[in-house]
Design a protein around this motif. Structure first.
Motif, PDB file in Angstrom:
ATOM      1  N   ARG A 133      -4.177 -24.133 -42.224  1.00  0.00           N
ATOM      2  CA  ARG A 133      -3.607 -24.978 -41.166  1.00  0.00           C
ATOM      3  C   ARG A 133      -4.721 -25.634 -40.345  1.00  0.00           C
ATOM      4  O   ARG A 133      -4.652 -26.818 -40.037  1.00  0.00           O
ATOM      5  CB  ARG A 133      -2.696 -24.134 -40.265  1.00  0.00           C
ATOM      6  N   LYS A 176      -3.512 -19.414 -41.734  1.00  0.00           N
ATOM      7  CA  LYS A 176      -4.095 -19.968 -40.519  1.00  0.00           C
ATOM      8  C   LYS A 176      -5.308 -20.844 -40.830  1.00  0.00           C
ATOM      9  O   LYS A 176      -5.443 -21.943 -40.290  1.00  0.00           O
ATOM     10  CB  LYS A 176      -4.485 -18.831 -39.574  1.00  0.00           C
ATOM     11  N   CYS A 190       4.521 -25.102 -34.810  1.00  0.00           N
ATOM     12  CA  CYS A 190       3.230 -24.595 -34.318  1.00  0.00           C
ATOM     13  C   CYS A 190       2.235 -25.721 -34.056  1.00  0.00           C
ATOM     14  O   CYS A 190       2.091 -26.640 -34.860  1.00  0.00           O
ATOM     15  CB  CYS A 190       2.623 -23.623 -35.319  1.00  0.00           C
ATOM     16  N   LEU A 231      -1.640 -19.627 -33.321  1.00  0.00           N
ATOM     17  CA  LEU A 231      -0.584 -20.437 -33.932  1.00  0.00           C
ATOM     18  C   LEU A 231       0.736 -20.286 -33.189  1.00  0.00           C
ATOM     19  O   LEU A 231       1.682 -20.998 -33.455  1.00  0.00           O
ATOM     20  CB  LEU A 231      -0.381 -20.022 -35.398  1.00  0.00           C
TER      21      LEU A 231
END
Length: 95
Positions: A5, A2, A69, A79
Motif C-alpha cells: 500500500r 502495508k 484507509c 492504516l
C-alpha cells in the motif's frame, strides 16, 4: 499488505470491511421476540406481553462498516485512519 500500500501510494485503494450482526425485520406494528426464554422483561402491569417468535420474521438486514484507509507516508504509519462508510444490506436481495 502495508508495504504494498505504501509502495503503490495513490494508485491503490485499501478497503477494510466488517459485517455487523444480522438484524431481524418483521411487519410494522408487530412485535418480535428475541428468542431469549426464561428472562425477566419490563412491561406494564395491566397488559399481557405478546410477541411473535424470532424465527417468524420476513427479512433481515446486515449493517456493514467499511474503512477507506488513508495512505501512510512510510511503513511505520497507521492504516487505521481514513473515511468510514456504513451500508445496510438486505439479506434477501443482496449478498
Amino acid at each position: 499488505m502495508k508495504s504494498t500500500r505504501v509502495e503503490l501510494g495513490p494508485k491503490a485503494l485499501l478497503l477494510c470491511c466488517d459485517d455487523k450482526a444480522k438484524v431481524l425485520v418483521g411487519d410494522p406494528g408487530v412485535p418480535v421476540s428475541t428468542g431469549e426464554q426464561e428472562k425477566n422483561t419490563i412491561s406494564p402491569v395491566d397488559e399481557t406481553l405478546v410477541a411473535c417468535q424470532h424465527d417468524m420474521t420476513k427479512s433481515s438486514v446486515c449493517p456493514s462498516a467499511y474503512l477507506e484507509c488513508d495512505t501512510p507516508t512510510d511503513i511505520v504509519g497507521s492504516l487505521v485512519r481514513g473515511q468510514v462508510h456504513m451500508i445496510v444490506n438486505d439479506s434477501v436481495t443482496q449478498i
